[in-house]
Design a protein around this motif. Structure first.
Motif, mmCIF file in Angstrom:
data_model
loop_
_atom_site.group_PDB
_atom_site.id
_atom_site.type_symbol
_atom_site.label_atom_id
_atom_site.label_comp_id
_atom_site.label_asym_id
_atom_site.label_seq_id
_atom_site.Cartn_x
_atom_site.Cartn_y
_atom_site.Cartn_z
ATOM 1 N N VAL A 203 -56.940 -2.509 -7.450
ATOM 2 C CA VAL A 203 -58.005 -3.277 -7.132
ATOM 3 C C VAL A 203 -59.220 -2.526 -7.091
ATOM 4 C CG1 VAL A 203 -58.772 -4.771 -5.066
ATOM 5 C CG2 VAL A 203 -56.227 -4.602 -5.586
ATOM 6 N N PHE A 204 -60.276 -2.838 -7.712
ATOM 7 C CA PHE A 204 -61.405 -2.350 -7.638
ATOM 8 C C PHE A 204 -62.457 -3.356 -6.966
ATOM 9 C CE2 PHE A 204 -61.432 -4.785 -11.381
ATOM 10 C CZ PHE A 204 -62.856 -5.295 -11.778
ATOM 11 N N GLY A 205 -63.433 -2.720 -6.498
ATOM 12 C CA GLY A 205 -64.595 -3.677 -5.817
ATOM 13 C C GLY A 205 -64.037 -4.386 -4.726
ATOM 14 N N GLU A 206 -63.217 -3.811 -3.943
ATOM 15 C CA GLU A 206 -62.471 -4.651 -2.916
ATOM 16 C C GLU A 206 -63.259 -5.016 -1.910
ATOM 17 O OE1 GLU A 206 -62.091 -0.152 -1.593
ATOM 18 O OE2 GLU A 206 -62.105 -1.274 -3.450
ATOM 19 N N GLN A 207 -64.520 -4.795 -1.613
ATOM 20 C CA GLN A 207 -65.553 -4.885 -0.686
ATOM 21 C C GLN A 207 -66.416 -6.070 -1.360
ATOM 22 O OE1 GLN A 207 -65.320 -4.094 2.496
ATOM 23 N NE2 GLN A 207 -63.789 -2.450 2.185
ATOM 24 N N PHE A 208 -66.426 -6.608 -2.512
ATOM 25 C CA PHE A 208 -67.242 -7.382 -2.933
ATOM 26 C C PHE A 208 -66.677 -8.918 -2.514
ATOM 27 C CE2 PHE A 208 -68.846 -4.724 -6.974
ATOM 28 C CZ PHE A 208 -69.286 -3.878 -5.955
ATOM 29 N N TYR A 247 -63.860 -14.904 0.261
ATOM 30 C CA TYR A 247 -62.935 -13.654 0.462
ATOM 31 C C TYR A 247 -63.548 -12.371 -0.195
ATOM 32 C CZ TYR A 247 -59.823 -16.950 2.127
ATOM 33 O OH TYR A 247 -59.079 -18.070 2.651
ATOM 34 N N ARG A 248 -63.444 -11.097 0.449
ATOM 35 C CA ARG A 248 -63.301 -9.885 -0.196
ATOM 36 C C ARG A 248 -62.021 -9.778 -1.145
ATOM 37 N NH1 ARG A 248 -64.548 -5.885 4.298
ATOM 38 N NH2 ARG A 248 -62.686 -7.257 4.985
ATOM 39 N N LYS A 249 -61.800 -8.943 -2.035
ATOM 40 C CA LYS A 249 -60.623 -8.787 -2.890
ATOM 41 C C LYS A 249 -59.787 -8.170 -1.650
ATOM 42 C CE LYS A 249 -61.980 -8.172 -7.338
ATOM 43 N NZ LYS A 249 -62.483 -7.144 -8.541
ATOM 44 N N LEU A 250 -60.191 -7.241 -0.807
ATOM 45 C CA LEU A 250 -59.432 -6.737 0.269
ATOM 46 C C LEU A 250 -58.776 -7.427 1.169
ATOM 47 C CD1 LEU A 250 -58.560 -4.063 1.799
ATOM 48 C CD2 LEU A 250 -60.282 -4.383 3.145
ATOM 49 N N SER A 266 -53.128 0.185 -4.485
ATOM 50 C CA SER A 266 -54.067 1.024 -4.863
ATOM 51 C C SER A 266 -55.830 0.628 -5.080
ATOM 52 C CB SER A 266 -53.709 2.176 -5.593
ATOM 53 O OG SER A 266 -53.714 1.470 -7.271
ATOM 54 N N PHE A 267 -56.622 1.271 -4.494
ATOM 55 C CA PHE A 267 -57.768 0.820 -4.557
ATOM 56 C C PHE A 267 -58.412 1.856 -5.565
ATOM 57 C CE2 PHE A 267 -56.630 -1.087 -0.655
ATOM 58 C CZ PHE A 267 -57.012 -2.122 -0.799
ATOM 59 N N VAL A 268 -59.122 1.411 -6.692
ATOM 60 C CA VAL A 268 -59.734 2.162 -7.643
ATOM 61 C C VAL A 268 -61.366 1.970 -7.689
ATOM 62 C CG1 VAL A 268 -57.620 2.632 -8.858
ATOM 63 C CG2 VAL A 268 -59.430 0.865 -9.378
ATOM 64 N N GLN A 269 -62.150 3.017 -8.302
ATOM 65 C CA GLN A 269 -63.487 2.950 -8.425
ATOM 66 C C GLN A 269 -63.585 2.388 -9.899
ATOM 67 O OE1 GLN A 269 -65.878 3.133 -6.172
ATOM 68 N NE2 GLN A 269 -67.294 2.651 -7.789
#
Length: 324
Positions: A203-208, A247-250, A266-269
């Motif tokens: 998952v990227f951009g989990e706060q978006f 929602y955020r992706k998180l 896993s959270f990636v940049q």
């Protein structure tokens, strides 16, 4: 009884919309290239009395045939999404912009009374303050070719003077849920499938932030607009969804985790998709009385049930993606 042409009517939202309109007693014509192997779905539509024209939206002969007798047009046909448009920008221009302009001009000549354009909340792009939901009057800041093209078509249609028909542009939240022409390349569907399959989900951009709407509720939104008094929808733009469904992706991962413990996350940049927007949907509710019937947790449960039941024996097959 109304006669409605749905371009892309054998697609993810399109088949659901056909079902909505048939239940309302409308006559329906579908123009679809069947690019994703929906031959069986098209046959099922024909068995239900739908006129299905297999053709390319870029083909003027196919468009002319499909427009015959149409009172309303719902324009869903498109190269959908950022990856598909980036893969072939010229094709995206021809389909999403040039063919849309041509369809509108020919619809006017054919005497169409209402033209409904499927657009996207991606038009809002990267908001300066994504914590405050943006409404239809907000600044459009597209950051992808797909959204830029949708903005261009919206602006073209809304600027027609005098308008040859009632124009309504619908900006859909990101769609999810089980449907006859299934897609697993949409965020909620993809995340749920990957974890259900006990895979590692990156998952990227989990706060978006993004808004989400069930595919059936997306179709219901179109039906609501078609059935509304024309003076309420002519020249209007509506966001289709629900403000509570941002929602955020998180957040999506947490909602899926509440229903299954499979897979790992896993959270990636990554920086290639900077969209970050929270959207308000009060206008469509206040103006037309539209409300959603399903939430993201409902959709996750629906997806898990369908996967457990073997409804999609190979959920990773190319036919379930817009880019095979």
């Amino acid at each position: 009884m109304a006669r409605t042409l749905i371009t892309g009517g054998a697609g993810y939202i399109g088949i659901e919309l056909v079902d909505e309109l048939l239940h309302a007693g409308d006559e329906v014509t579908v123009l679809d290239r069947l690019l994703h192997g929906q031959t069986d779905r098209a046959d099922e539509l024909r068995e239900r009395g739908v006129t299905v024209i297999e053709g390319d939206i870029r083909d003027p002969v196919a468009r002319g045939h499909a427009l015959q007798g149409a009172e309303a047009v719902v324009h869903l046909a498109a190269i959908v999404g950022d990856p598909a448009c980036a893969r072939d920008p010229q094709l995206a221009q021809e389909v999403n912009v040039d063919a849309s302009f041509a369809l509108a001009a020919e619809a006017a000549e054919a005497g169409v009374e209402h033209f409904v354009m499927a657009s996207t909340c991606s038009n809002y792009g990267r908001m300066a303050d994504p914590t405050t939901p943006i409404d239809e009057t907000g600044v459009l800041a597209p950051v992808s070719l797909y959204a830029e093209q949708k903005v261009a078509v919206e602006q073209h249609l809304l600027a027609l003077d005098p308008p040859p028909f009632a124009v309504t542009c619908l900006r859909f939240a990101t769609v999810y849920g089980v449907a006859p022409r299934m897609r697993f390349d949409l965020t909620v569907n993809e995340f749920t499938r990957d974890l259900w399959a006990d895979r590692e989900l990156e998952v990227f951009g989990e706060q978006f932030w993004r808004p989400y709407v069930h595919v059936r509720d997306a179709a219901r939104g179109i039906r609501t607009v078609l059935q509304a008094p024309r003076e309420k929808v002519a020249g209007e733009v509506f966001n289709i969804g629900d403000t509570r469904e941002n929602y955020r992706k998180l957040d999506l991962v947490e909602r899926i985790r509440e229903q299954t413990d499979r897979g790992t996350v896993s959270f990636v940049q990554r920086t290639e998709d900077p969209r970050d927007y929270k959207v308000a949907f009060e206008k469509v509710h206040a103006t037309l009385g539209y409300t959603i019937t399903k939430t993201v947790p409902d959709g996750i449960a629906e997806l898990l049930t369908a996967l457990d039941a073997g409804r999609f024996p190979d959920a990773f097959a190319p036919r379930y993606r817009n880019i095979p």
